[in-house]
Design a protein around this motif. Structure first.
Motif, PDB file in Angstrom:
ATOM      1  N   LEU A 199     -63.123 -23.843 -58.830  1.00  0.00           N
ATOM      2  CA  LEU A 199     -63.390 -22.660 -59.643  1.00  0.00           C
ATOM      3  C   LEU A 199     -62.441 -21.519 -59.299  1.00  0.00           C
ATOM      4  CD1 LEU A 199     -67.262 -22.922 -59.469  1.00  0.00           C
ATOM      5  CD2 LEU A 199     -65.907 -23.075 -61.563  1.00  0.00           C
ATOM      6  N   PHE A 200     -62.034 -21.425 -58.037  1.00  0.00           N
ATOM      7  CA  PHE A 200     -61.054 -20.420 -57.644  1.00  0.00           C
ATOM      8  C   PHE A 200     -59.751 -20.668 -58.388  1.00  0.00           C
ATOM      9  CE2 PHE A 200     -57.790 -18.366 -55.208  1.00  0.00           C
ATOM     10  CZ  PHE A 200     -58.386 -17.298 -54.561  1.00  0.00           C
ATOM     11  N   GLY A 201     -59.325 -21.922 -58.467  1.00  0.00           N
ATOM     12  CA  GLY A 201     -58.095 -22.249 -59.176  1.00  0.00           C
ATOM     13  C   GLY A 201     -58.184 -21.934 -60.663  1.00  0.00           C
ATOM     14  N   ILE A 202     -59.333 -22.223 -61.265  1.00  0.00           N
ATOM     15  CA  ILE A 202     -59.534 -21.881 -62.680  1.00  0.00           C
ATOM     16  C   ILE A 202     -59.463 -20.367 -62.855  1.00  0.00           C
ATOM     17  CG2 ILE A 202     -61.205 -21.885 -64.573  1.00  0.00           C
ATOM     18  CD1 ILE A 202     -62.207 -24.584 -63.539  1.00  0.00           C
ATOM     19  N   GLY A 203     -60.115 -19.627 -61.958  1.00  0.00           N
ATOM     20  CA  GLY A 203     -60.066 -18.173 -62.020  1.00  0.00           C
ATOM     21  C   GLY A 203     -58.653 -17.639 -61.869  1.00  0.00           C
ATOM     22  N   LYS A 241     -56.632 -29.336 -48.011  1.00  0.00           N
ATOM     23  CA  LYS A 241     -57.705 -29.741 -48.923  1.00  0.00           C
ATOM     24  C   LYS A 241     -58.042 -28.614 -49.901  1.00  0.00           C
ATOM     25  CE  LYS A 241     -59.734 -32.719 -45.341  1.00  0.00           C
ATOM     26  NZ  LYS A 241     -60.865 -32.882 -44.405  1.00  0.00           N
ATOM     27  N   VAL A 242     -58.142 -27.382 -49.372  1.00  0.00           N
ATOM     28  CA  VAL A 242     -58.470 -26.240 -50.218  1.00  0.00           C
ATOM     29  C   VAL A 242     -57.375 -26.011 -51.258  1.00  0.00           C
ATOM     30  CG1 VAL A 242     -58.701 -23.718 -50.211  1.00  0.00           C
ATOM     31  CG2 VAL A 242     -59.982 -25.104 -48.562  1.00  0.00           C
ATOM     32  N   LEU A 243     -56.126 -26.015 -50.818  1.00  0.00           N
ATOM     33  CA  LEU A 243     -55.022 -25.790 -51.746  1.00  0.00           C
ATOM     34  C   LEU A 243     -54.962 -26.894 -52.797  1.00  0.00           C
ATOM     35  CD1 LEU A 243     -52.622 -24.076 -52.592  1.00  0.00           C
ATOM     36  CD2 LEU A 243     -51.209 -25.352 -50.948  1.00  0.00           C
ATOM     37  N   GLY A 244     -55.261 -28.125 -52.398  1.00  0.00           N
ATOM     38  CA  GLY A 244     -55.274 -29.224 -53.364  1.00  0.00           C
ATOM     39  C   GLY A 244     -56.272 -28.974 -54.482  1.00  0.00           C
ATOM     40  N   MET A 245     -57.481 -28.516 -54.143  1.00  0.00           N
ATOM     41  CA  MET A 245     -58.473 -28.227 -55.171  1.00  0.00           C
ATOM     42  C   MET A 245     -58.087 -26.997 -55.990  1.00  0.00           C
ATOM     43  SD  MET A 245     -60.471 -30.749 -54.934  1.00  0.00           S
ATOM     44  CE  MET A 245     -61.672 -30.286 -56.183  1.00  0.00           C
ATOM     45  N   PHE A 246     -57.455 -26.004 -55.355  1.00  0.00           N
ATOM     46  CA  PHE A 246     -56.945 -24.859 -56.106  1.00  0.00           C
ATOM     47  C   PHE A 246     -56.009 -25.325 -57.221  1.00  0.00           C
ATOM     48  CE2 PHE A 246     -57.159 -21.175 -52.754  1.00  0.00           C
ATOM     49  CZ  PHE A 246     -58.538 -21.256 -52.770  1.00  0.00           C
ATOM     50  N   LEU A 247     -55.123 -26.248 -56.886  1.00  0.00           N
ATOM     51  CA  LEU A 247     -54.124 -26.705 -57.849  1.00  0.00           C
ATOM     52  C   LEU A 247     -54.768 -27.460 -59.006  1.00  0.00           C
ATOM     53  CD1 LEU A 247     -51.242 -27.856 -55.468  1.00  0.00           C
ATOM     54  CD2 LEU A 247     -51.421 -25.731 -56.772  1.00  0.00           C
ATOM     55  N   ILE A 248     -55.781 -28.277 -58.698  1.00  0.00           N
ATOM     56  CA  ILE A 248     -56.500 -28.962 -59.783  1.00  0.00           C
ATOM     57  C   ILE A 248     -57.194 -27.935 -60.667  1.00  0.00           C
ATOM     58  CG2 ILE A 248     -58.325 -30.602 -60.345  1.00  0.00           C
ATOM     59  CD1 ILE A 248     -57.716 -32.035 -57.714  1.00  0.00           C
ATOM     60  N   GLY A 249     -57.785 -26.913 -60.050  1.00  0.00           N
ATOM     61  CA  GLY A 249     -58.422 -25.860 -60.826  1.00  0.00           C
ATOM     62  C   GLY A 249     -57.426 -25.112 -61.693  1.00  0.00           C
ATOM     63  N   LEU A 250     -56.242 -24.840 -61.163  1.00  0.00           N
ATOM     64  CA  LEU A 250     -55.201 -24.188 -61.954  1.00  0.00           C
ATOM     65  C   LEU A 250     -54.833 -25.039 -63.163  1.00  0.00           C
ATOM     66  CD1 LEU A 250     -53.033 -22.059 -62.461  1.00  0.00           C
ATOM     67  CD2 LEU A 250     -51.599 -23.184 -60.729  1.00  0.00           C
ATOM     68  N   TRP A 251     -54.710 -26.346 -62.957  1.00  0.00           N
ATOM     69  CA  TRP A 251     -54.413 -27.275 -64.059  1.00  0.00           C
ATOM     70  C   TRP A 251     -55.531 -27.257 -65.101  1.00  0.00           C
ATOM     71  CZ3 TRP A 251     -56.759 -31.987 -65.575  1.00  0.00           C
ATOM     72  CH2 TRP A 251     -56.017 -32.767 -66.454  1.00  0.00           C
ATOM     73  N   LEU A 252     -56.768 -27.290 -64.641  1.00  0.00           N
ATOM     74  CA  LEU A 252     -57.902 -27.250 -65.564  1.00  0.00           C
ATOM     75  C   LEU A 252     -57.941 -25.938 -66.339  1.00  0.00           C
ATOM     76  CD1 LEU A 252     -60.719 -28.749 -63.302  1.00  0.00           C
ATOM     77  CD2 LEU A 252     -59.673 -29.844 -65.288  1.00  0.00           C
ATOM     78  N   GLY A 253     -57.696 -24.833 -65.629  1.00  0.00           N
ATOM     79  CA  GLY A 253     -57.718 -23.535 -66.285  1.00  0.00           C
ATOM     80  C   GLY A 253     -56.656 -23.397 -67.345  1.00  0.00           C
ATOM     81  N   ARG A 254     -55.470 -23.917 -67.072  1.00  0.00           N
ATOM     82  CA  ARG A 254     -54.396 -23.876 -68.067  1.00  0.00           C
ATOM     83  C   ARG A 254     -54.768 -24.642 -69.327  1.00  0.00           C
ATOM     84  NH1 ARG A 254     -48.902 -25.363 -64.705  1.00  0.00           N
ATOM     85  NH2 ARG A 254     -48.554 -23.334 -63.668  1.00  0.00           N
ATOM     86  N   GLY A 276     -57.848 -25.401 -70.355  1.00  0.00           N
ATOM     87  CA  GLY A 276     -59.143 -25.058 -70.923  1.00  0.00           C
ATOM     88  C   GLY A 276     -60.153 -26.181 -70.850  1.00  0.00           C
ATOM     89  N   LEU A 277     -60.096 -26.972 -69.795  1.00  0.00           N
ATOM     90  CA  LEU A 277     -60.960 -28.157 -69.688  1.00  0.00           C
ATOM     91  C   LEU A 277     -62.314 -27.844 -69.060  1.00  0.00           C
ATOM     92  CD1 LEU A 277     -58.357 -30.878 -68.629  1.00  0.00           C
ATOM     93  CD2 LEU A 277     -59.409 -30.525 -70.864  1.00  0.00           C
ATOM     94  N   PHE A 278     -62.682 -26.558 -69.016  1.00  0.00           N
ATOM     95  CA  PHE A 278     -64.010 -26.223 -68.510  1.00  0.00           C
ATOM     96  C   PHE A 278     -64.999 -26.053 -69.656  1.00  0.00           C
ATOM     97  CE2 PHE A 278     -61.036 -22.654 -68.367  1.00  0.00           C
ATOM     98  CZ  PHE A 278     -61.580 -21.808 -69.314  1.00  0.00           C
ATOM     99  N   ALA A 279     -64.684 -26.612 -70.810  1.00  0.00           N
ATOM    100  CA  ALA A 279     -65.611 -26.635 -71.948  1.00  0.00           C
ATOM    101  C   ALA A 279     -65.459 -27.974 -72.653  1.00  0.00           C
ATOM    102  CB  ALA A 279     -65.320 -25.487 -72.902  1.00  0.00           C
TER     103      ALA A 279
END
Length: 416
Positions: free
Chosen positions: A79-83, A229-242, A244-247
């Motif tokens: 969620l941090f990465g999406i934000g 590990k944290v940075l890895g999840m940040f990057l996935i979140g960034l990809w998701l946020g770009r 719009g895959l949170f809907a």
């Protein structure tokens, strides 16, 4: 005009699904942290056996290690990465550089340090702030490269674990040794029950040892290679946020279904084996390596499976139930910090000293009770104010001016 474009996000701009998912992640983090606060993480075997409901300890530990530990902080990281993706888009629309974003991270880092030194060593905010700065380096990275980097970052800790268990190279050892010297200088003998030190000392005694506990935390983060590990999840979140895959939309539904099936279908059995190994590996280096490697493989899969399943259910009749903790998710910083305060007052010598009283079977009902109070308080607060107390302080410091706090009453004009 530009100042308006870079003002704090208003309630109408929020993605309520992200607030709700953040709320559930907050509940999961509370449950995982309570394993430590309740005394189980430090207690000796006789102390564990003497706790209420101790006959269910093994089953409760298996379920918590299998379904909870690591998964919900990974959801927070996602969620941090999406934000970050949302904030970055807003900064780019305004033509503003990254200075405000970095200021926001600096203030978060200060919150983390205060949490570490004043409450307990399990803080994650300081690490999030540091890795958030590293995340800025990936703002121009292509989507495919983001995924490759994320996968590599979750594989790095496996190689790190191999060095520890098969080559005897453990960079956490000197830090851990310095922490042990600090405890000894403070008159703490960890060969005796650590739970007595953690749960029995009053607040001032605990406060004096917090710098030493911070060393213990750094050693733990180093051993786990948690920054990767944290940075890895940040990057996935960034990809998701770009993307719009949170809907769940007709365009995203297929990918969400596949992610849920793979994340849960592979992640659940692998995480189960890992949980069993965690409880049985003892001092065996090969088994501990296997447990740590399976953690690195299963945790991101399960976190993604949880997130994808949640998103798909959100579009159905379950939305009302799933959205129950959204208010707590909007006040995640306030609630995260207050969870540590509540648990400190309940379980340590700074308050009621209930550590070692309850077995692990009580983690779920105590978590549910605390979190229900937090949700109720968050709803009450947000019916009157724009931000949680911690969020207001964070935003005001970020923007260099006090943000409007109180919601306008009917007939009033909101403060500018």
């Amino acid at each position: 005009m530009q100042a308006n474009l870079t003002a704090p996000t208003q309630a109408s701009e929020r993605h309520h699904i992200l607030d709700a998912l953040r709320g559930w992640a907050l509940a999961g983090v509370l449950m995982a942290n309570m394993v430590v606060f309740i005394g189980f993480g430090y207690a000796s075997e006789p102390e564990r056996a003497a706790a209420l409901g101790s006959g269910l300890n093994d089953l409760a530990e298996l379920l918590i290690e299998w379904l909870v530990v690591g998964k919900f902080y990974s959801l927070f990281s996602l969620l941090f990465g999406i934000g970050f993706a949302v904030q970055l888009a807003r900064l780019e629309r305004s033509g503003e550089g990254a200075g405000r974003y970095l200021r926001r991270l600096l203030i978060l880092f200060v919150f983390g340090l205060a949490h570490l030194y004043m409450l307990w060593m399990g803080d994650i905010l300081a690490l999030y702030a540091l890795m958030g700065g590293v995340l800025l380096l990936f703002r121009r990275t292509g989507n495919r490269a983001l995924i490759r980097w994320a996968v590599a970052l979750w594989l790095v800790p496996i190689g790190w674990s191999a060095l520890i268990h098969f080559a005897g190279i453990n960079l956490a050892d000197p830090i851990y040794g310095a922490a042990m010297q600090g405890f000894a200088a403070g008159g703490i003998d960890l060969k005796m029950s650590p739970a007595t030190w953690f749960n029995g000392a009053d607040y001032l005694d605990q406060l004096a040892l917090h710098p030493t506990e911070v060393l213990l935390r750094i050693a733990d983060l180093t051993y786990q290679m948690r920054p990767a590990k944290v940075l890895g999840m940040f990057l996935i979140g960034l990809w998701l946020g770009r993307r719009g895959l949170f809907a769940a939309t007709p365009e995203t539904r297929g990918l969400l279904v596949r992610t849920m099936r793979i994340g849960l279908g592979v992640g659940l059995p692998v995480a189960f084996v890992r949980a069993v190994l965690h409880m049985t590996a003892g001092e065996s280096h090969p088994l501990r390596f296997a447990e740590e490697a399976l953690y690195c493989l299963s945790t991101p899969l399960l976190a993604l499976g949880y997130a994808a399943g949640f998103t798909l259910l959100w579009e159905g009749r379950a939305r009302k139930l799933l959205g129950w903790p959204a208010a707590a998710g909007r006040m995640a910083l306030t609630n995260y910090l207050s969870q540590s305060l509540i648990q400190t007052l309940l379980f340590t010598g700074a308050g009621l000293a209930l550590g070692n009283v309850f077995g692990l079977a009580f983690v779920l009902p105590i978590t549910a009770a605390i979190f229900a109070v937090q949700v109720a308080f968050s709803r009450w607060w947000l019916a009157r104010y724009r931000f949680g107390p911690g969020e207001w302080l964070w935003r005001s410091a970020t923007y260099g001016r006090a943000q409007p706090m109180r919601l306008a009453r009917p007939g009033e004009v909101a403060a500018a």
